[in-house]
Design an enzyme around this catalytic site. Structure first.
Site, PDB file in Angstrom:
ATOM      1  N   CYS A 623       0.819  -1.201   0.000  1.00 44.98           N
ATOM      2  CA  CYS A 623       0.000   0.000   0.000  1.00 44.98           C
ATOM      3  C   CYS A 623       0.858   1.258   0.000  1.00 44.98           C
ATOM      4  O   CYS A 623       0.464   2.283  -0.545  1.00 44.98           O
ATOM      5  CB  CYS A 623      -0.961  -0.007   1.187  1.00 44.98           C
ATOM      6  SG  CYS A 623      -0.243  -0.565   2.740  1.00 44.98           S
ATOM      7  N   HIS A1076      -0.965  -0.154   7.820  1.00 39.86           N
ATOM      8  CA  HIS A1076      -1.549   0.146   6.505  1.00 39.86           C
ATOM      9  C   HIS A1076      -1.249   1.602   6.159  1.00 39.86           C
ATOM     10  O   HIS A1076      -1.198   2.463   7.037  1.00 39.86           O
ATOM     11  CB  HIS A1076      -3.066  -0.100   6.548  1.00 39.86           C
ATOM     12  CG  HIS A1076      -3.754   0.160   5.244  1.00 39.86           C
ATOM     13  ND1 HIS A1076      -3.439  -0.515   4.099  1.00 39.86           N
ATOM     14  CD2 HIS A1076      -4.736   1.054   4.905  1.00 39.86           C
ATOM     15  CE1 HIS A1076      -4.205  -0.070   3.099  1.00 39.86           C
ATOM     16  NE2 HIS A1076      -4.989   0.889   3.561  1.00 39.86           N
TER      17      HIS A1076
END
Length: 1141
Positions: A623, A1076
């Protein structure tokens, strides 16, 4: 403690030398670690004064400085001197270090005597041998030859009486006085000389003892001297008043020679002991220099070289400068306290092998040493022994105690196997949370009893986890971690152990009864036997379950309420989830349905729109790379340079195999260039998809990901051949060779005229500005309509991608940025297109992202000096739990004093050149020195839409000097105010502030008014007055601090020459080791902020970006700002379906 059965300890050279300072005859103490080991002897080598013989390092005598006892050491080696260096890899310790074992048969003393002399000394012998080095050590002890009582009487006779001390006059009044008796030093020195003449020169002349003669003046007279001379084989003759050698008529026997040799060295010890230059100024040089025996013993016994774990101990041992008490555990293993772990293991294994009856004793010793050192090396050794059934006594004791039993010793055990199992299961029922520890205790008892039944039971019932807490701990998450995050972390842990990761999720899923985690297990092909139970729910019950009265709450707020409820009551997660699901169905909420299915709020657009950027799919914890690619895509000149790489690549590096170029001050080899070029082509391919795709998201290629994350190894760079395509027959290359490259000599002028062009551009209308940007003509097809293949310069195989362990891991983002920008800069040549008015773009990357810092040092010796450094990002540290971005930047540019070794220098930092895009990295990953682990700081950094850098730019004309001085003075004043407040409000050990303490003390004093304690009745009022004073001062300090902060905040309001607008906010949610990433980017053209979260790109309210993140683990780790005059180079939406063929 284990039962001891006649220990037979193999001794290291160090241990044997230490023991020679303690023991002097065969006894049990040699093999008794718990006997007193205090040092009794301090050995020095026998003197060789006057002798011509060379010192024999394998056969020598020592004498004790304390007791005058003698030690004779003889060493025999079958194959020369043993190697005594520290062991290296692939070379066994056993080939280098002797392990000495005591021989049972003792050797006879090595003295032959035809007749027994009345002055003969007693001796004892011991012998040790080492199989590892094929050497033997034989030691003989001999008592002091000189009669101790006689020596004592001589010494006592020379001590001045108390009366003589009282009548003694100062030498300054009556001159120096001489005692009628010679000094003890003179006596023992003269006697040594007589013996030396006898032994070395065979001098057998009589010695005159006439009154006031030489002998009497240097040795003395009387019965004690006559007795001492007799032991030295000189008989006193009264008639002749002399001493006649008793051996004048015959040669000395071996025993006589030895005795006189011993006596002579005892006299040397005595002489050195009574040598006093203050009492006897005639004594200047020491005729008997002392040579300690320790170096000779170290050499003879083969003491190894090693990395000492206690350097001070080793120094004292080698210098023999003090007594060294050892821990019994080290003595039991035959070593000293300073041996490294590798030697500890070697001697431990030796003891076990040669003394199997006492293995438990040695295991206890090893366990004790591990408890002292806590080293992983010894821990692993103990663990390996455990698998072989060797466990220390304290561990066995603790295991029995854990099961509620008393420890037992075999072979006659008091407890049956059934009783052991019964106690084990009872312990599990009492403390199920300690199941693993209790099982380990059962295994320990199995090893101690050598019970195959117990050990087989433990092995057959082994599990990956025994409690849900173990599952949380292995995954590295907390019990309140959201279900979706649990699944994400499990995917990361798949690389370590996929089966264990699945098992961990099963435990958590069953503990939470989580449908999300059950679905995750099913998606991985590992469905759980248990299923989430259905919880009956209607609309009214659903709202009541969530504690929501206002049914008009928006979906996103309702989801937040649900999240807080699960965090507070994880045991009710199933019921709470059913309530949210029910409300979502009643509302027909797409957001709630998506959240329950995916665990996030990022709903993808239902239909791809030309007004919305395309997302990037995340298939491998990448990500952060997705965020970076989206960030570079919106920078128009960089995007265009990549899209037009056919025109912009460095042809010289392609055509010339010997060509090199410089990037960032270092030379780029051709293989690095070709790899970088391949990366840029892969990125161009992705950029084209982001422009032309009709899908809401696209998938970055694995080749692009590999090239972005995995740099070349040093060997690959040196070889210059790895994965490089053969370019000689490349059709694409031949076409390129027909082109020519024009170097624009006006590049510098164009760069310098950048500001002027910008001013002209701002006069244009938005429509005119838009029309000045040409649509890129992508080389996707030729005139015949045939598809054009992308050129290949660097081959990356699927095997390389799949075998790369780093590809799926979350990399350091800053390293990823540097690597991507390096490859872009390396692949690009000069860019002739100046449509974005960035000047001659010989170095587009540096022009966009790089600035220049100036560091100035000022000290007394060298004065003022400066150096410059290019930067592509500024790293700001976090000092408090809450701070502004300006506070963090102040920490970078504040003038500080630094230690230069011999002096202190003042260091200041400023910016001389600012980049177009300013990148600020917030240093969130920090290191905990206590735990030795990294951790993430979640401190809140307040930042704004605008950022002025004027205060940090070099003040070349000095106009801002007064303002800057005031700026930094205000900071120091604020710090002083904060320190004063901290002092007033500092808590004590009971976490009470000074005000609280005074308040409690005041109440207590008031309650004691009627007591008999002598308390001043005004004390409560005095204390209350002090409380009021403290409170008033704290309030005043806070107001002053607020006032100064307000002044400091607005000090540069009118200085906006170097102003920036917020461009992007990179966010990380999670901990230091996992999490994340997503990015917020400001679309200046449409005046919106978008959230780029992998495949989801959504418009968000700006309050989400600038919210206070205190207590939240989702926070910015990098901020980027763009200069106001360059906002036109940002184009967030760039879509064109018509280009798709």
């Amino acid at each position: 403690m284990a039962t001891v059965k006649n220990l037979r300890i193999g001794k290291s050279p160090n241990r044997l030398i230490q023991d020679l300072d303690v023991f002097d005859s065969p006894s049990a103490g040699w093999n008794d670690p718990w006997s007193p080991h205090s040092s009794r002897y301090h050995w020095q080598l026998h003197s060789n004064l006057g002798e011509s013989a060379v010192f024999d390092e394998n056969d020598f005598w020592c004498v004790c400085q304390k007791t005058r006892k003698h030690l004779h050491v003889k060493v025999r080696r079958d194959r020369g001197k043993p190697l005594i260096e520290e062991p290296e890899e692939n070379y066994g310790i056993k080939d280098r270090i002797p392990v000495y074992y005591e021989e049972e048969e003792l050797p006879e003393p090595h003295v032959t005597s035809p007749t027994k002399s009345e002055f003969a000394t007693t001796s004892t012998c011991m012998k040790w041998s080492s199989k590892t080095t094929k050497s033997e050590i034989e030691v003989e002890w001999r008592d002091s030859y000189l009669d101790a009582n006689c020596i004592k009487e001589i010494i006592d006779s020379r001590r001045p009486s108390f009366a003589s001390l009282l009548t003694k006059k100062s030498s300054s009044h009556q001159g120096s006085s001489h005692s009628s008796q010679p000094s003890l030093f003179t006596t023992f020195t003269s006697l040594e000389l007589f013996l030396r003449n006898v032994l070395v020169h065979n001098d057998q002349r009589a010695i005159s003892a006439a009154p006031e003669g030489t002998f009497e003046r240097h040795v003395g007279k009387g019965r004690q001297i006559q007795s001492l001379m007799k032991s030295l084989l000189f008989e006193y003759h009264h008639e002749n008043v002399n001493y006649v050698p008793t051996i004048a008529d015959a040669p000395l026997t071996d025993e006589q020679k030895l005795n006189l040799y011993l006596a002579r060295n005892e006299l040397i010890v005595l002489a050195n002991h009574f040598r006093d230059t203050k009492e006897d100024p005639a004594i200047v040089a020491n005729p008997f220099p002392v040579r300690l025996a320790r170096p000779a013993l170290i050499n003879a016994f083969g003491v190894p070289n090693y990395d000492s774990v206690v350097p001070m101990y080793t120094t004292v041992f080698r210098d023999n400068s003090a007594s060294l008490p050892d821990d019994p555990a080290f003595i039991a293993l035959g070593i000293t306290n300073d041996y490294p772990d590798s030697f500890v293991r070697y001697f431990y294994e030796e003891q076990k092998k040669n003394d199997e009856a006492n293995v438990r004793v040695y295991a206890d010793a090893l366990a004790h040493i591990y408890n002292l050192r806590k080293s992983s090396f010894l821990r692993d050794l103990i663990a390996a022994d455990r698998k072989n059934g060797i466990v220390s006594s304290d561990v066995i004791q603790a295991a029995y105690s854990s099961l509620g039993l008393e420890a037992e010793v075999g072979p006659d055990y008091r407890y049956s196997q059934e009783k052991i199992f019964e106690a084990f299961h009872s312990a599990l029922l009492r403390k199920p949370e300690f199941a693993r520890a209790i099982r380990n205790d059962l295994e320990t008892i199995g090893y101690a009893r050598k019970s195959s039944e117990i050990l087989n039971y433990v092995l057959s019932t082994e599990q990956a986890f025994y409690t849900v807490n173990e599952a949380y701990q292995w995954l590295g998450i907390k019990s309140n971690t959201e279900d979706a995050m649990v699944a994400s972390v499990a995917l990361v842990k798949f690389e370590d152990d996929s089966d264990k990761a699945i098992e961990a999720v099963k435990w958590i899923a069953e503990e939470r009864n989580s449908s999300i985690l059950y679905d995750f297990l099913a998606s991985q092909g590992r469905p759980s036997n248990k299923k989430p139970k259905e919880v009956p729910m209607d609309e009214d019950l659903a709202y009541n379950t969530l504690g929501v009265q206002d049914r008009a709450l928006s979906d996103d707020v309702l989801i937040n309420v649900y999240g807080f409820a699960v965090e507070d009551h994880p045991e009710q997660s199933d019921t709470l989830r059913a309530a949210l699901k029910c409300i979502g169905e009643v509302r027909n909420s797409r957001l709630i349905t998506h959240y329950l299915e995916h665990g996030n709020l990022d709903i993808p657009p239902e239909v791809s729109s030309l007004d919305t950027p395309i997302g990037l799919e995340n298939t491998g914890n990448l990500c952060y790379l997705n965020s970076l690619i989206q960030y570079y895509f919106i920078i128009k000149p960089l995007r265009n340079a990549i899209l037009d790489i056919d025109e912009n690549k460095d042809l010289n590096m392609i055509e010339n195999k010997e060509a090199v170029k410089k990037v960032g001050g270092r030379i780029v080899t051709r293989i690095e260039f070709l790899r970088a070029l391949q990366f840029t082509y892969e990125l161009r391919k992705l950029f084209i998809e982001l422009i032309t795709s009709k899908s809401s998201s696209v998938h970055p290629s694995s080749v692009l990901t590999y090239l972005a994350l995995i740099p070349l190894t040093l060997d690959q760079v040196k070889s210059g051949t790895s994965s490089v395509m053969d370019l000689s027959s490349s059709r694409e290359l031949s076409n390129l060779n027909e082109r020519s490259i024009t170097i624009d000599p006006r590049a510098e002028e164009q760069a310098q005229g950048l500001e002027q062009e910008q001013g002209q551009d701002e006069a244009k209308s938005p429509a005119e500005q838009s029309s000045s940007v040409n649509l890129i003509d992508f080389p996707m097809a030729n005139t015949n309509g045939e598809s054009q293949t992308q050129p290949h310069y660097f081959e990356v195989s699927e095997e390389e991608i799949n075998s790369s362990m780093d590809l799926g891991r979350q990399q350091d983002v800053l390293e990823c940025i540097d690597h991507v920008l390096f490859q872009l800069e390396a692949s690009l040549g000069r860019i002739s297109n100046s449509e974005d008015r960035l000047g001659s773009d010989n170095d587009l990357i540096r022009r966009l992202f790089s600035g220049k810092l100036k560091q100035t040092l000022n000290d007394a010796s060298q004065g003022v000096r400066s150096n410059y450094e290019i930067f592509s990002h500024l790293i700001v540290d976090l000092f408090e739990e809450k701070q502004t971005l300006y506070d963090a930047l102040d920490g970078v540019f504040e003038t500080v004093n630094i230690d230069m070794g011999s002096e202190t220098a003042q260091r200041s930092l400023c910016i001389t050149e600012l980049p177009i895009i300013l990148q600020l990295q917030i240093q969130r990953v920090q290191f905990d020195r206590t735990t030795g682990q990294p951790f993430k700081s979640n401190a809140f950094v307040e930042f704004g839409k605008e950022l002025s850098m004027d205060r940090y730019v070099e003040d070349t004309d000095g106009k801002m000097a007064p303002l800057l001085q005031r700026y930094w003075d205000l900071k120091r004043e604020i710090i002083n105010l904060q320190k004063r407040q901290q002092l007033l409000l500092t808590t004590n050990s009971n976490l009470m502030s000074s005000v609280d303490t005074l308040s409690i003390l005041s109440k207590w004093a008031a309650q004691q008014q009627d007591s008999r304690l002598p308390i001043n009745p005004k004390l409560p009022d005095i204390l209350q007055e002090e409380i009021n004073n403290v409170v008033a001062e704290v309030d005043m300090l806070k107001k002053q601090e607020a006032s100064l902060k307000e002044e400091r905040t607005h000090l540069f309001d009118n200085y906006i020459s170097h102003s920036y607008d917020l461009l992007a906010v990179f966010v990380h949610r999670g901990q230091a080791s996992f999490g994340h990433y997503w990015t917020y980017i400001h679309d200046f053209e449409n005046n919106v902020y978008r959230k780029y979260n992998d495949e989801y790109v959504t418009v968000v309210d700006e309050s989400e970006i600038f919210a206070d993140t205190t207590g939240n683990n989702a926070n910015p780790y990098m901020l980027t700002y763009i200069r106001k005059e360059y906002r036109h180079i940002i184009e967030c939406v760039h879509r064109e379906h018509n280009l798709l063929l």
